[in-house]
Design an enzyme around this catalytic site. Structure first.
Site, PDB file in Angstrom:
ATOM      1  N   GLY A  22      -0.088   2.239  -2.257  1.00 29.20           N
ATOM      2  CA  GLY A  22      -0.640   1.848  -0.970  1.00 29.20           C
ATOM      3  C   GLY A  22       0.426   1.360  -0.005  1.00 29.20           C
ATOM      4  O   GLY A  22       1.597   1.749  -0.074  1.00 29.20           O
ATOM      5  N   SER A  23       0.023   0.439   0.867  1.00 29.30           N
ATOM      6  CA  SER A  23       0.864   0.050   2.011  1.00 29.30           C
ATOM      7  C   SER A  23       2.111  -0.735   1.639  1.00 29.30           C
ATOM      8  O   SER A  23       2.943  -1.003   2.506  1.00 29.30           O
ATOM      9  CB  SER A  23       0.032  -0.772   2.993  1.00 29.30           C
ATOM     10  OG  SER A  23      -1.030   0.001   3.506  1.00 29.30           O
ATOM     11  N   THR A  24       2.276  -1.121   0.375  1.00 27.05           N
ATOM     12  CA  THR A  24       3.485  -1.849  -0.003  1.00 27.05           C
ATOM     13  C   THR A  24       4.744  -1.027   0.277  1.00 27.05           C
ATOM     14  O   THR A  24       5.815  -1.594   0.474  1.00 27.05           O
ATOM     15  CB  THR A  24       3.452  -2.226  -1.500  1.00 27.05           C
ATOM     16  OG1 THR A  24       3.192  -1.053  -2.267  1.00 27.05           O
ATOM     17  CG2 THR A  24       2.385  -3.264  -1.772  1.00 27.05           C
ATOM     18  N   VAL A  25       4.627   0.316   0.320  1.00 22.47           N
ATOM     19  CA  VAL A  25       5.811   1.166   0.510  1.00 22.47           C
ATOM     20  C   VAL A  25       6.162   1.357   1.983  1.00 22.47           C
ATOM     21  O   VAL A  25       7.132   2.058   2.308  1.00 22.47           O
ATOM     22  CB  VAL A  25       5.620   2.550  -0.144  1.00 22.47           C
ATOM     23  CG1 VAL A  25       5.268   2.410  -1.609  1.00 22.47           C
ATOM     24  CG2 VAL A  25       4.567   3.369   0.592  1.00 22.47           C
ATOM     25  N   LYS A  26       5.415   0.737   2.881  1.00 24.34           N
ATOM     26  CA  LYS A  26       5.645   0.994   4.313  1.00 24.34           C
ATOM     27  C   LYS A  26       7.003   0.513   4.796  1.00 24.34           C
ATOM     28  O   LYS A  26       7.521   1.020   5.792  1.00 24.34           O
ATOM     29  CB  LYS A  26       4.521   0.372   5.138  1.00 24.34           C
ATOM     30  CG  LYS A  26       3.200   1.137   5.020  1.00 24.34           C
ATOM     31  CD  LYS A  26       2.068   0.483   5.798  1.00 24.34           C
ATOM     32  CE  LYS A  26       0.798   1.319   5.685  1.00 24.34           C
ATOM     33  NZ  LYS A  26      -0.364   0.676   6.335  1.00 24.34           N
TER      34      LYS A  26
END
Length: 701
Positions: free
Chosen positions: A386-390
């Site tokens: 999810g968004s942790t890689v943004k």
């Protein structure tokens, strides 16, 4: 002038006599040697030929494993042991005689199902050898080889003939069965479980009548912290298993015996060569009858070296408990939405050194209402993050040149022709966002624009197809950037195996999903390395369990001097400029510290300043019948969280993954909050304890 004649030097008469005597002595010695060689040479040569020198290697205890505070986490428990070392040429009859003599001194009465029919028949054969041989025909004796002949004789022993053994006979059979497992001149454990001091003493007193038997000590692995991190520490084979058959050549070429215990998983396997120790080597001289006539220790034994880990077991146990608590709370708060949730993972590490402080994986069995430790899944199990890689997506955008620092996009739902509408929050609009606020508020749309531009489409038009130069090249470029952080590649952790995750099939629309962590999968360890790389100003360090290797000491409770230290290993530095990394660091700070940040309510009021990124990814849970067939596929979510603290000088980083959740209970945030609180509370407590110890020393002096 008349020259004087020089007088010739003359040896004294007594010196001439001395030389003559020495000559006679040497002549006598030569004559004597010749006589011995001619008369007794053949006899002495036969005597030499009758003795054989063989070397036996005696196993030693394995090295211990300790945590960073020198608490023993894997140790050795000494045991009394009865061993058997057969001489060369020992026969089945010899072993039977030893078994009969040994039986009165030890208790090895078997359970009824322990003795096989073959065990019983082999014993009966030795007691009735002539009778059994008479059951073979002349033709069979001529045609069968030794092995076939022996098997035929066993087959012709009836079950009735081996059904009436006494308790004493059964014990002899059981002992002999164990003696049969021994290899020539290799010590074999006959009994090491429940050997009583009385048994040990009785055997020791009668060694002279028990050829090959010895009363000695053995060891077994102990785990003082029970199941905590057992899957990380790993396991070893038993004496019965010995070295793995599939790797027999590998181990025997390195000096192992077939019944040696070796590490087969975890750190026991990773550091096998260190933990195994150096065997004691004894050289035996045997005569032609196989009787040992002399022995000599040629190599002193030394137990294995100790491992000191980076793991903090006090912190580890608290992290385990945090995961268990939050799983139960989540199920209680939202039993319907979280009905498939059963696992949670966390990795806590020092982002500057790569030292792993705690690695936890908790699996909850709802039927049994109990937890089991699956910490190895932090390296094995991969999920959409999810968004942790943004943070990686934004830095990829900077480096590829498709966005500039401060770049703004209008966050509104986007629509690619032929695909469903995509947005940040359930078709809601965040309005204008820049790189900071895109991370702070977790804008999906901002990341979609980066992905589209990286693929070559700088002119997005609603409900139009993407104008992508090359789907494969776009994915490869994106993944190349991500790999610099450790995403999608091995982290290099010192463990026998780690997964690198799963790469989805390349397609244009999926590139947008990749940018928000909804496509490729990553392990919790990879996510911990990723956030540590951002915290550490772009330096990716190798995660590690090992701090140092210590030399063994004669005393099990002492820690020896350092043999080798494990230093920080920087694998690479990401290619992005420092000022760009600092922009992502600031975006991560705003996530935790500024109003509107997705984790603001959990971390903003702490005494420490932290930073990080939340994440939620779409997932599926496959419900199965007991036979493994698929019952139903359910849509679920993976919750994740990465972070570090203190923000200005990071000393701890963490990654959390909770797969297959539902509802609105954000246990990833609760877990992260409690982990950081626990870390700093523990640090403060130890600091106070150190102050008290220092003050006591000063007062004493």
């Amino acid at each position: 002038m008349v020259k004087k004649k020089k007088r010739r030097a003359q040896l004294p008469f007594r010196l001439n006599i001395l030389f003559f005597v020495v000559f006679l002595l040497f002549s006598g010695l030569i004559v004597r040697l010749g006589y011995v060689q001619i008369v007794y040479g053949e006899q002495y040569q036969e005597e030499i030929d009758r003795t054989i020198k063989d070397t036996t290697k005696i196993p030693v205890p394995r090295g211990r494993i300790l945590d960073r505070n020198h608490n023993v986490v894997v140790g050795n428990k000494p045991l009394y042991a009865i061993t058997y070392t057969p001489a060369k040429g020992t026969t089945a009859e010899d072993r039977l005689e030893v078994a009969k003599k040994l039986a009165p001194y030890i208790d090895m009465v078997p359970e009824e199902d322990e003795l096989t029919l073959r065990n019983k028949k082999e014993y009966w054969y030795l007691s009735h050898e002539d009778e059994v041989k008479s059951r073979l025909t002349v033709k069979e004796i001529e045609e069968l080889d030794n092995g076939e002949e022996y098997q035929t004789m066993l087959d012709r022993i009836t079950e009735k003939e081996v059904s009436g053994f006494t308790k004493e006979e059964k014990e002899i059979i059981n002992i002999k069965t164990e003696l049969d497992k021994a290899y020539s001149l290799t010590p074999h454990i006959v009994k090491n479980e429940d050997v009583t001091p009385k048994e040990y003493a009785r055997v020791a007193e009668h060694l002279d009548e028990l050829p090959g038997i010895n009363a000695t000590t053995d060891w077994e692995r102990t785990h003082p912290y029970d199941g905590t991190l057992r899957s990380i520490f790993g396991s070893i084979t038993t004496r019965e298993q010995g070295i793995p058959k599939e790797r027999k050549d590998y181990y025997t070429s390195r000096g192992y015996s077939r019944n040696d215990r070796v590490g087969i998983s975890g750190l026991e396997q990773e550091y096998e060569s260190v933990l195994r120790g150096r065997k004691e080597q004894i050289q035996y001289t045997t005569n032609k009858d196989g009787v040992i006539v002399d022995s000599e220790v040629v190599v002193e034994g030394e137990r294995g070296k100790d491992l000191v880990l980076t793991i903090d077991m006090e912190l580890q146990k608290k992290v385990d408990q945090i995961l268990q608590d939050e799983i139960k709370k989540a199920l209680a708060e939202d039993p319907y939405g979280n009905r498939f949730m059963e696992d949670a993972y966390a990795v806590v590490m020092d982002p500057q050194t790569g030292e792993l402080l705690a690695v936890s994986g908790q699996h909850y069995d709802k039927k049994k209402n109990e937890f089991s430790n699956r910490a190895y899944n932090t390296l094995h199990a991969a999920y959409r993050a999810g968004s942790t890689v943004k943070g990686a997506t934004v830095l990829s955008g900077y480096e590829s040149g498709v966005i500039e620092p401060g770049q703004r996009f209008f966050d509104a739902p986007i629509k690619i022709k032929g695909t469903p509408e995509k947005s940040s929050y359930q078709n809601e609009s965040l309005g204008w966002v820049n790189d900071y606020t895109a991370l702070q508020k977790s804008s999906n749309v901002y990341m979609f624009y980066i992905a589209m531009r990286l693929a070559g489409d700088f002119d997005y038009q609603r409900n139009e197809k993407l104008q992508i130069d090359s789907v494969d090249d776009s994915f490869q470029e994106f993944r190349n950037y991500f790999s610099q952080f450790g995403l999608g590649v091995p982290t290099g952790v010192d463990f026998p195996f780690e997964s690198v995750g799963f790469e989805g099939v390349n397609s244009g629309g999926k590139l947008l999903d990749f940018a928000i962590g909804q496509y490729d999968t990553y392990t919790t360890m990879q996510l911990a390395q990723y956030v540590s790389t951002i915290a550490n100003d772009g330096y990716r360090v190798r995660p590690r369990f090992l701090d140092s290797i210590r030399r063994p000491t004669p005393y099990q409770d002492e820690l020896g001097p350092v043999y080798k230290s494990k230093n920080t290993d920087a694998l690479n530095r990401i290619t992005m400029d420092q000022n760009l990394i600092e922009r992502v660091q600031e975006g991560f700070r705003q996530v935790f510290q500024e109003p509107g940040g997705t984790a603001y309510s959990y971390f903003a009021d702490k005494e420490y300043t932290s930073a990080g990124k939340t994440g939620t990814a779409e997932a599926v849970y496959i419900e199965r019948y007991d036979n493994g067939e698929i019952k139903k596929i359910h849509e679920t979510s993976n919750l994740s969280l990465v972070g570090y603290a203190p923000y200005d000088n990071p000393e701890v980083a963490f990654a959390i993954v909770v797969p297959d959740t539902g509802g609105e209970y954000h246990l990833n945030d609760y877990i992260g909050e409690r982990i950081l609180d626990t870390y700093f509370n523990l640090k403060e407590k130890r600091s106070e304890e150190n102050k008290e110890v220092t003050n006591e020393v000063i007062e004493t002096e």
